[in-house]
Scaffold this motif. Structure first.
Motif, PDB file in Angstrom:
ATOM      1  N   MET A   1       0.851  -1.198   0.000  1.00 14.56           N
ATOM      2  CA  MET A   1       0.000   0.000   0.000  1.00 14.56           C
ATOM      3  C   MET A   1       0.884   1.245   0.000  1.00 14.56           C
ATOM      4  N   PRO A   2       0.643   2.210  -0.875  1.00 19.30           N
ATOM      5  CA  PRO A   2       1.479   3.410  -0.931  1.00 19.30           C
ATOM      6  C   PRO A   2       1.318   4.269   0.303  1.00 19.30           C
ATOM      7  N   LYS A   3       2.399   4.953   0.678  1.00 18.53           N
ATOM      8  CA  LYS A   3       2.350   5.850   1.824  1.00 18.53           C
ATOM      9  C   LYS A   3       1.688   7.153   1.403  1.00 18.53           C
ATOM     10  N   MET A   4       0.921   7.748   2.361  1.00 15.72           N
ATOM     11  CA  MET A   4       0.167   8.947   2.055  1.00 15.72           C
ATOM     12  C   MET A   4       0.762  10.160   2.784  1.00 15.72           C
ATOM     13  N   THR A   5       0.548  11.322   2.222  1.00 18.08           N
ATOM     14  CA  THR A   5       1.037  12.559   2.817  1.00 18.08           C
ATOM     15  C   THR A   5       0.059  13.066   3.871  1.00 18.08           C
ATOM     16  N   VAL A   6       0.591  13.481   5.020  1.00 19.13           N
ATOM     17  CA  VAL A   6      -0.236  13.982   6.106  1.00 19.13           C
ATOM     18  C   VAL A   6      -0.247  15.499   6.097  1.00 19.13           C
ATOM     19  N   LYS A   7      -1.404  16.080   6.270  1.00 18.22           N
ATOM     20  CA  LYS A   7      -1.542  17.530   6.313  1.00 18.22           C
ATOM     21  C   LYS A   7      -2.087  17.961   7.672  1.00 18.22           C
ATOM     22  N   TYR A   8      -2.091  19.274   7.909  1.00 20.52           N
ATOM     23  CA  TYR A   8      -2.705  19.858   9.096  1.00 20.52           C
ATOM     24  C   TYR A   8      -4.100  19.274   9.259  1.00 20.52           C
ATOM     25  N   PRO A   9      -4.580  18.943  10.458  1.00 27.57           N
ATOM     26  CA  PRO A   9      -4.142  19.430  11.764  1.00 27.57           C
ATOM     27  C   PRO A   9      -3.347  18.430  12.602  1.00 27.57           C
ATOM     28  N   LEU A  10      -2.462  17.689  12.035  1.00 28.08           N
ATOM     29  CA  LEU A  10      -1.635  16.767  12.806  1.00 28.08           C
ATOM     30  C   LEU A  10      -0.428  17.497  13.381  1.00 28.08           C
ATOM     31  N   ILE A  11      -0.666  18.308  14.388  1.00 30.07           N
ATOM     32  CA  ILE A  11       0.401  19.125  14.955  1.00 30.07           C
ATOM     33  C   ILE A  11       1.458  18.286  15.634  1.00 30.07           C
ATOM     34  N   THR A  12       1.092  17.112  16.155  1.00 35.80           N
ATOM     35  CA  THR A  12       2.077  16.246  16.800  1.00 35.80           C
ATOM     36  C   THR A  12       3.128  15.764  15.818  1.00 35.80           C
ATOM     37  N   ASN A  13       2.782  15.738  14.548  1.00 32.76           N
ATOM     38  CA  ASN A  13       3.738  15.350  13.512  1.00 32.76           C
ATOM     39  C   ASN A  13       4.466  16.562  12.953  1.00 32.76           C
ATOM     40  N   MET A  14       3.772  17.689  12.826  1.00 31.05           N
ATOM     41  CA  MET A  14       4.362  18.891  12.242  1.00 31.05           C
ATOM     42  C   MET A  14       5.317  19.588  13.197  1.00 31.05           C
ATOM     43  N   ASN A  15       4.926  19.658  14.468  1.00 29.83           N
ATOM     44  CA  ASN A  15       5.727  20.365  15.472  1.00 29.83           C
ATOM     45  C   ASN A  15       5.598  19.626  16.799  1.00 29.83           C
ATOM     46  N   GLN A  49     -21.186  16.096  21.366  1.00 27.96           N
ATOM     47  CA  GLN A  49     -21.841  16.671  20.193  1.00 27.96           C
ATOM     48  C   GLN A  49     -20.832  16.815  19.048  1.00 27.96           C
ATOM     49  N   GLN A  50     -21.339  17.200  17.888  1.00 26.90           N
ATOM     50  CA  GLN A  50     -20.487  17.404  16.726  1.00 26.90           C
ATOM     51  C   GLN A  50     -19.591  18.622  16.934  1.00 26.90           C
ATOM     52  N   GLY A  51     -18.368  18.568  16.413  1.00 25.03           N
ATOM     53  CA  GLY A  51     -17.504  19.736  16.400  1.00 25.03           C
ATOM     54  C   GLY A  51     -16.700  19.986  17.649  1.00 25.03           C
ATOM     55  N   GLU A  52     -16.566  18.994  18.518  1.00 21.82           N
ATOM     56  CA  GLU A  52     -15.825  19.200  19.759  1.00 21.82           C
ATOM     57  C   GLU A  52     -14.357  18.791  19.648  1.00 21.82           C
ATOM     58  N   GLY A  53     -13.967  18.245  18.503  1.00 17.16           N
ATOM     59  CA  GLY A  53     -12.556  17.948  18.272  1.00 17.16           C
ATOM     60  C   GLY A  53     -12.131  16.530  18.558  1.00 17.16           C
ATOM     61  N   LYS A  54     -13.072  15.606  18.618  1.00 14.57           N
ATOM     62  CA  LYS A  54     -12.711  14.225  18.966  1.00 14.57           C
ATOM     63  C   LYS A  54     -11.883  13.554  17.861  1.00 14.57           C
ATOM     64  N   SER A  55     -12.146  13.844  16.607  1.00 12.18           N
ATOM     65  CA  SER A  55     -11.387  13.215  15.516  1.00 12.18           C
ATOM     66  C   SER A  55      -9.952  13.733  15.466  1.00 12.18           C
ATOM     67  N   THR A  56      -9.775  15.038  15.641  1.00 15.54           N
ATOM     68  CA  THR A  56      -8.437  15.619  15.672  1.00 15.54           C
ATOM     69  C   THR A  56      -7.661  15.095  16.869  1.00 15.54           C
ATOM     70  N   THR A  57      -8.334  14.992  18.002  1.00 17.28           N
ATOM     71  CA  THR A  57      -7.681  14.470  19.211  1.00 17.28           C
ATOM     72  C   THR A  57      -7.262  13.023  19.010  1.00 17.28           C
ATOM     73  N   ALA A  58      -8.150  12.207  18.456  1.00 14.91           N
ATOM     74  CA  ALA A  58      -7.829  10.798  18.215  1.00 14.91           C
ATOM     75  C   ALA A  58      -6.632  10.657  17.286  1.00 14.91           C
ATOM     76  N   ALA A  62      -2.962   9.130  18.310  1.00 14.27           N
ATOM     77  CA  ALA A  62      -2.423   8.000  17.555  1.00 14.27           C
ATOM     78  C   ALA A  62      -0.991   8.279  17.117  1.00 14.27           C
ATOM     79  N   VAL A  63      -0.744   9.488  16.634  1.00 15.03           N
ATOM     80  CA  VAL A  63       0.609   9.879  16.241  1.00 15.03           C
ATOM     81  C   VAL A  63       1.539   9.853  17.453  1.00 15.03           C
TER      82      VAL A  63
END
Length: 228
Positions: A1-15, A49-58, A62-63
């Motif tokens: 499987m090809p590796k994919m490029t990660v973009k914002y908001p993965l701050i743990t990877n960026m900084n 509720q929606q929009g509380e940041g659970k996906s970004t946090t997860a 993970a990173v």
């Protein structure tokens, strides 16, 4: 499987040295030490509720785990309004729903990322029966198989107040973290979210308060361990 490029908001990877990244690392540490009696290998993230940041946090947690040289899988179980494919900039044409509906094999839905030690399984096409798929024996079997392959599984699920999906998945995981927007969530809503998890005997590890106001930062994450 090809590796994919990660973009914002993965701050743990960026900084990885930023204050927010350090907060995610603190959250990782608290997860590691939150239960001394049994191994916590499959951790679910949800919100009230929606929009509380659970996906970004997860994703960032993970990173953070992957940065400790553990083999980590991020599993997107939000089959209604998935987000992880946007965070990782990966096509969502094939994913978890493809596997659960017998349209793809496990090897076809596993995606390696450019982050060492981190793989993802995206949600896949939105199905007409999300709850039924997540409650299926095939889903239980998948998680059991993934436990054998990975050191840590981070699971992203829908908001607990919106649908029953998160309650279903919570019964299959070792622990649950509830992500709350500190600026908007009401006390009664937070308590109701907690009660919904308790109703299915979910192991609540703690609460992540998101978007707390801190000097020189736009958002901040803090972890409160379960003191019961």
């Amino acid at each position: 499987m090809p590796k994919m490029t990660v973009k914002y908001p993965l701050i743990t990877n960026m900084n990885s040295k930023s204050p927010i990244s350090e907060a995610y690392k603190a959250l990782r540490t608290n997860i590691e030490f939150s239960n001394v009696d049994r191994e916590l290998k499959c951790i679910m993230f949800t919100s009230s509720q929606q929009g509380e940041g659970k996906s970004t946090t997860a994703a960032n947690v993970a990173v953070a785990f992957a940065q400790t040289n553990r083999k980590v899988l991020l599993l997107d179980c939000d089959l209604r309004r998935p987000t992880q494919h946007h965070i990782f900039n990966i096509s969502n044409q094939v994913g978890l729903t493809s596997y659960l509906s017998h349209q793809a094999d496990l090897s076809e839905i596993m995606v390696s990322t450019s982050i060492p030690n981190l793989s993802v399984v995206l949600s896949g096409p939105v199905p007409p029966n999300p709850s039924e798929l997540l409650a299926s024996k095939r889903m239980t079997g998948l998680l059991n198989e993934l436990r054998e392959q990975y050191d840590m599984i981070i699971v992203d699920t829908p908001p607990i107040m919106a649908v029953t999906d998160s309650q279903i998945v919570a019964t299959k995981c070792d622990g649950v973290l509830l992500v709350l927007d500190s600026g908007t969530v009401k006390r009664e809503v937070a308590l109701m979210a907690k009660q919904k998890l308790e109703l299915v005997n979910a192991k609540i590890l703690g609460v992540v308060l998101n978007k707390m106001s801190k000097k020189n930062t736009n958002s901040y994450y803090y972890y409160y361990g379960n003191r019961e």
